[in-house]
Enzyme design. Structure first.
Site, PDB file in Angstrom:
ATOM      1  N   HIS A 138      28.935   5.168  46.736  1.00 10.64           N
ATOM      2  CA  HIS A 138      29.640   4.129  47.485  1.00 10.64           C
ATOM      3  C   HIS A 138      31.108   4.486  47.733  1.00 10.64           C
ATOM      4  CE1 HIS A 138      30.836   2.584  43.397  1.00 10.64           C
ATOM      5  NE2 HIS A 138      31.950   2.294  44.047  1.00 10.64           N
ATOM      6  N   ASP A 168      23.435   5.774  43.328  1.00 11.98           N
ATOM      7  CA  ASP A 168      24.878   5.723  43.555  1.00 11.98           C
ATOM      8  C   ASP A 168      25.571   7.011  43.093  1.00 11.98           C
ATOM      9  OD1 ASP A 168      27.193   4.588  44.546  1.00 11.98           O
ATOM     10  OD2 ASP A 168      27.669   3.533  42.685  1.00 11.98           O
ATOM     11  N   GLY A 239      38.736   1.615  42.030  1.00 13.22           N
ATOM     12  CA  GLY A 239      39.417   2.906  41.980  1.00 13.22           C
ATOM     13  C   GLY A 239      38.917   3.765  40.835  1.00 13.22           C
ATOM     14  N   SER A 241      35.766   3.867  40.136  1.00 11.05           N
ATOM     15  CA  SER A 241      34.408   4.262  40.518  1.00 11.05           C
ATOM     16  C   SER A 241      34.301   5.771  40.696  1.00 11.05           C
ATOM     17  CB  SER A 241      34.012   3.578  41.826  1.00 11.05           C
ATOM     18  OG  SER A 241      33.881   2.192  41.645  1.00 11.05           O
ATOM     19  N   LEU A 296       5.651   3.780  42.361  1.00 14.19           N
ATOM     20  CA  LEU A 296       4.306   3.413  41.929  1.00 14.19           C
ATOM     21  C   LEU A 296       3.650   2.445  42.910  1.00 14.19           C
ATOM     22  CD1 LEU A 296       2.221   3.822  39.693  1.00 14.19           C
ATOM     23  CD2 LEU A 296       3.316   1.961  38.409  1.00 14.19           C
TER      24      LEU A 296
END
Length: 491
Positions: A138, A168, A239, A241, A296
């Site tokens: 992201h 992510d 910030g 992240s 699945l």
């Protein structure tokens, strides 16, 4: 009132004498258990073991240079109102915005969506001396230009090798050599309560260090079912992240990704992606430019105590299968609605969120052994996993609440036309609902498909199952196109 200042040395001695702190060498902090000394017998008490709190300065100075700041510029689509407000500097909620838009027409034509500039910042860390960097997907989403800044203030244009939205994780590459790197640890060895350290750029403040402890492992979040998150109380803010979560040995055990907040800032609950998951995705991206995940083809929901009682489970664990994709991997393996998946290749499934996380980390086409609980018996099934890019697996949300008393359902058989419209062979229509079923969330218009795993073919069959049930029953309900299990307490 007279106040006398006490020297630090005297204060420490006084606190140590009073038992508030341990009498240890300078610079060490201790944790001691309070012991009540006997008043009559002079029995000696062994001193509590001293525990020195971690000193993160060595890790910070040694590993900090491998943590980078990431700046992103790009564009995002906005409505004409948002774009116009961006141009004029007027908040769309401001009454003046409506004035200009309606009467003066100065805001611009009300046409299609337009692109507006977007700037973002995040963190990352170097895992290879030749410039391979890991961060969050992201952070670099919709990026047209990515700039990586090192702690020595050097800046590089970065290429996004690939990004995986499901976990992510994103991998960047800069044109540099002999860069400092971080050692990668093992999440399996990470313990709840263990000290951890985060380094990143919260709000753009580069090389910020915060510390805390691991609060929990294996957390499932609603929008990230492929990741068993590490929960910590480390201060993480916008910030941070993409920055590393380090253990006391300086090894990366996670990538800081999300926070739980009602204010938009840190409120004591942070989530990191386990490094085991991240490395698996990174290796695929470096090799092929993308990451693949298995599926699945089932919808599952949580097994609570009411469901455990209904299905005769010893404890409320596992993933309850509520719906199966026709022709999907689960259907071909023989899974049925009402099965409780308890293990995948021997790995326990404690909560429903464990299943998509375990399956998602597998390779499409791999065969796995499923241990399921069906009709009070343990069974094993073999499933060949599909590709998650074909159709993502679903996790059904159970928002029901349990009540007490009789079932409280007014049912009638479905007419042939109703069966054709609902595309089902058997079922009973809920005409009215009261008592425990209403408390549990059953609604008029729902179709009862099964009760405790037994297909609902007739009213007599439902009565027989309820008569044999002990504490609760599990109703398989179809509502529109969704199928969910609802636990109902009956006594």
């Amino acid at each position: 009132m007279n106040t006398r200042l006490t020297s630090p040395h005297a204060l420490v001695l006084a606190l140590a004498t009073a038992g508030v702190i341990g009498a240890v060498g300078a610079g060490a902090y201790t944790s001691a258990r309070a012991v009540n000394a006997p008043t009559t017998n002079a029995t000696s008490v062994a001193p509590a073991a001293m525990v020195t709190l971690p000193d993160f300065s060595t890790i910070t100075s040694r590993d900090g240079p491998a943590v980078v700041n990431i700046s992103v510029t790009g564009t995002a689509k906005a409505s004409e109102d948002q774009a116009a407000a961006e141009i004029q500097g007027i908040d769309p909620d401001d009454p003046m915005f409506q004035f200009f838009r309606r009467f003066q027409g100065q805001i611009g034509p009300r046409a299609q969506q337009r692109e507006v500039p977007v700037r973002a910042q995040g963190s990352g860390f170097i895992v290879s001396p030749d410039g391979i960097i890991m961060t969050n997907a992201h952070v670099v989403k919709d990026a047209k230009e990515v700039t990586v800044k090192l702690t020595d203030r050097r800046e590089y244009r970065a290429k996004v090798l690939g990004a995986d939205a499901k976990t992510d994780i994103a991998v960047l590459k800069i044109d540099a050599k002999n860069l400092p790197t971080l050692a990668l640890g093992n999440t399996k060895d990470l313990k709840v309560g263990e000290w951890v350290l985060a380094i990143g750029s919260p709000f753009g403040f580069e090389s910020t260090v915060t510390a805390g402890v691991v609060s929990a492992k294996g957390r499932s979040l609603p929008d990230d079912s492929y990741v068993p998150f590490i929960q910590t109380d480390v201060a993480v803010n916008p910030g941070n992240s993409g920055g590393p979560l380090l253990n006391t040995r300086g090894e990366v055990v996670g990538i800081n990704s999300q926070i739980y907040s009602r204010s938009g800032g840190y409120q004591g609950v942070s989530f990191a992606i386990p490094i085991d998951v991240a490395v698996q995705v990174k290796d695929q991206i470096v090799a092929t430019g993308k990451a693949t995940h298995a599926r699945l083809g089932v919808a599952v929901q949580e097994v609570n105590q009411a469901f455990a009682d209904s299905f005769k489970l010893d404890k409320p664990e596992g993933a309850l299968v509520s719906n199966i994709e026709k022709g999907g991997p689960g259907d071909k393996a023989g899974l049925k609605a009402g099965d409780v998946i308890r293990k995948v290749d021997g790995q326990p499934i404690v909560s429903s969120g464990d299943l998509p996380a375990v399956i998602g980390q597998q390779t499409p086409g791999k065969k796995v052994t499923l241990e399921v609980w069906r009709q009070g018996e343990r069974q094993e099934l073999s499933a060949k996993l599909g590709d998650a890019s074909d159709k993502p697996a679903q996790v059904a949300k159970n928002e029901s609440a349990a009540g007490q008393g009789k079932l409280g359902l007014a049912l009638r058989p479905l007419q042939p036309q109703e069966k054709r419209e609902a595309a089902i062979e058997n079922g009973l229509l809920v005409e009215d609902v009261a008592g425990p079923s209403a408390m549990a969330g059953v609604q008029a218009g729902d179709v009862l498909l099964a009760i405790n795993g037994t297909p609902a073919k007739s009213l007599e069959q439902v009565r027989e199952v309820v008569a044999k049930a002990d504490k609760s029953v599990a109703l398989l309900i179809q509502r529109g196109e969704d199928k969910i299990f609802v636990p109902v307490r009956i006594g």
